[in-house]
Design a protein around this motif. Structure first.
Motif, short mmCIF file in Angstrom:
data_model
loop_
_atom_site.label_atom_id
_atom_site.label_comp_id
_atom_site.label_asym_id
_atom_site.label_seq_id
_atom_site.Cartn_x
_atom_site.Cartn_y
_atom_site.Cartn_z
N LYS A 1 0.93 -1.28 -0.20
CA LYS A 1 -0.04 -0.10 0.06
C LYS A 1 0.86 1.22 -0.16
CE LYS A 1 -0.55 -0.02 5.06
NZ LYS A 1 -1.40 -0.23 6.09
N ALA A 2 2.18 1.21 0.70
CA ALA A 2 2.82 2.48 0.64
C ALA A 2 3.49 2.93 -0.61
CB ALA A 2 4.12 2.41 1.76
N MET A 3 3.59 1.78 -1.56
CA MET A 3 4.17 2.12 -2.89
C MET A 3 3.21 2.55 -3.82
SD MET A 3 7.35 -0.66 -2.73
CE MET A 3 7.80 -0.34 -4.34
N ASN A 4 2.84 3.77 -3.54
CA ASN A 4 1.62 4.26 -4.36
C ASN A 4 1.92 5.70 -5.13
OD1 ASN A 4 1.80 5.89 -2.22
ND2 ASN A 4 -0.35 5.80 -1.81
N GLU A 5 3.11 5.78 -5.33
CA GLU A 5 3.47 7.24 -6.16
C GLU A 5 3.11 7.01 -7.76
OE1 GLU A 5 7.55 9.40 -7.28
OE2 GLU A 5 7.81 7.49 -6.08
N ILE A 6 2.75 8.09 -7.93
CA ILE A 6 2.51 8.17 -9.43
C ILE A 6 3.54 9.08 -9.89
CG2 ILE A 6 0.63 9.09 -11.29
CD1 ILE A 6 -1.38 8.78 -9.24
#
Ligand code: FAD
Length: 465
Positions: A98-103
């Motif tokens: 969930k924390a690896m949600n960078e666009i």
């Protein structure tokens, strides 16, 4: 070598770890309970602990430690998979993305994002910044992650225009971390993408994804009512063949399901209504109405641009696996199948199944593009009685030329083409030589001699007791 859970936990103690038994169990569960068969088999499953990596570097570290301590790893997006894809049946680590949600980049026709990105968040950003949106998304748009859609999903809203994730061009690139003594980072493009697409995370962790985008519209939702399910489906089949009416979603659902289970739309529907659920571009509404007027029995029961959306879910949340979810909420005994109606004459094949099962298997079709033509898939509901009858209904579909993808099995093969995928298997040998990634989900790895023809249920050893 047996799994050294304590050793792995100690080596990863500086990362974001959850070892509280109650929350670990929560994060070890997906929507497996959708199936009465899987609910029985998988209910007791739990990981030993959960790690939430913040970066690709941390994923690499977890993979290195898991390999050194021979600890199984099951990757988790949002846990909405409904075949138990994200259930850690051999225990070990749940790797929560969930924390690896960078666009990272939005460009004409494409977006690059982290696997933990929630699909609705992604669409909100790409719409605001570029007037674009994902071509296809599951009906779990509001909750599912991008990595989980690729790892465990297959198609969804948008398939009437773009087909499924397997169609060449619907995924542009995947970046994957392997599970080895020295984990590698692999970029998958072209044919290689299929090695990790719909692989349940058995051969690595997807850490970056590049997806194609399409122009975004304020799609208009319609429910077109008919007093006969096959009439609704004939209408939808003809509509799917219209060249110039831009659709995002097209499904049909048999009476009495819409009236009885689409509770918030009930006021627009009669109990006899079988409906076509349509999402159409605003500029194409008039053309759709012109087309619909040719069907003398069609009634526009609901139109979002006329009746509003207050308190109503979007139309796509009446489709795909949401149809089953809405039915289940009213009648917990309901379950479902996954069917591809006969390719030569899908309407005739659907009519045959409708006649054969009647209200025991209320119809639900999804219209998609598949290999350049319109295909009719379906997630028909089943008024469940016993596992034996469910298997029989599945078999009868097969006997009548409908391909089935059994949603009551947790392995890739049994839920898919009932054979091993040599490309994914070979890739697993390369990327996960110790067999630590989501154990139990690929029969070809566990039991290369398994005979798929006898239709036995594959039970992973730790579930056998
Ligand atoms: P999860 O359930 O967390 O994971 C799914 C699988 O992907 C697991 O095997 C997991 O190990 C693997 N995985 C997750 N992240 C990664 C990663 N970074 N690297 C490698 N592997 C990974 N599916 C459809 O295709 N279309 C639909 O329209 C659709 N509608 C649904 C409606 C409902 C109500 C429900 C309950 C399910 C539906 N599904 C549908 C199934 C599911 O929602 C989708 O597959 C969804 O995209 C899964 O996303 P998730 O983030 O919840 O993944």
């Amino acid at each position: 070598m047996t799994a050294d859970i304590q050793g792995a936990k100690a080596a990863l103690a500086h990362l974001d770890i959850d070892e509280n038994a109650a929350t670990v169990r929560q994060k070890s569960r997906d929507f497996f309970w959708y199936s009465p068969v899987l609910k029985d088999r998988l209910d007791g499953v739990s990981a030993d602990f959960v790690v939430t990596p913040q970066s690709e570097a941390e994923v690499i570290e977890v993979m290195r430690v898991a390999h050194a301590h021979r600890v199984p790893v099951t990757v988790r997006g949002s846990g909405t998979g409904n075949y138990g894809q994200a259930m850690p049946i051999a225990g070990g680590i749940v790797l929560h993305m969930k924390a690896m949600n960078e666009i990272r980049e939005i460009a004409p026709g494409r977006v690059i994002a982290g696997p933990g990105t929630i699909l609705a968040d992604l669409d909100r950003r790409t719409r605001a910044e570029s007037g674009q949106e994902l071509r296809i998304h599951p009906s779990t748009h509001n909750t599912a992650s991008l990595g989980g859609f690729i790892g465990g999903g297959s198609t969804g809203v948008g398939a009437i225009r773009w087909g499924g994730l397997r169609a060449t061009g619907n995924i542009l690139r995947l970046r994957l971390v392997t599970c080895e003594a020295e984990p590698r980072v692999v970029d998958l493009t072209g044919e290689h993408i299929q090695k990790a697409n719909h692989a349940y995370g058995v051969n690595g962790v997807i850490t970056e994804i590049e997806m194609p985008l399409a122009p975004a519209y304020d799609w208009v939702d319609l429910l077109v009512g008919f007093d006969d399910f096959m009439e609704a489906s004939s209408y939808a089949y003809a509509l799917a063949h219209e060249d110039a009416i831009l659709l995002k979603q097209l499904a049909t659902v048999a009476a009495p399901v819409p009236h009885d289970y689409f509770l918030r739309h009930k006021k627009f529907l009669r109990p006899e209504h079988s409906v076509a659920v349509v999402m159409v571009a605003p500029h194409a509404v008039e053309a759709l109405l012109t087309f619909t007027e040719r069907w003398k029995t069609a009634e526009i029961a609901y139109r979002s641009d006329r009746d509003g959306r207050d308190g109503l879910p979007p139309a796509f949340e009446l489709c795909w696996n949401h149809t089953t979810l809405r039915a289940l909420r009213v009648d917990p005994s309901i379950t479902y199948l996954q069917v591809q109606y006969g390719a030569e004459d899908p309407l005739a094949s659907l009519a045959k199944m409708t006649e054969l099962f009647g209200d025991e298997v209320p119809g639900h079709t999804e219209f998609t593009r598949f290999d350049g033509t319109v295909a009719i898939g379906g997630l028909p509901l089943v008024r469940y009685t016993t596992e034996a009858r469910l298997d029989e209904i599945n078999r009868l579909h097969e006997a009548h030329g409908c391909a089935t993808f059994n949603p009551h099995r947790y392995t890739l093969e049994e839920g898919g083409m009932k054979r091993s995928d040599p490309v994914q298997l070979a890739f697993k040998r390369e990327c996960d030589p110790a067999g630590l990634m989501n154990p139990g989900k690929m029969i070809a790895w566990d039991d290369p001699d398994w005979d798929f023809s006898d239709e036995r249920f594959y039970i992973f050893p730790s579930l056998a007791s």
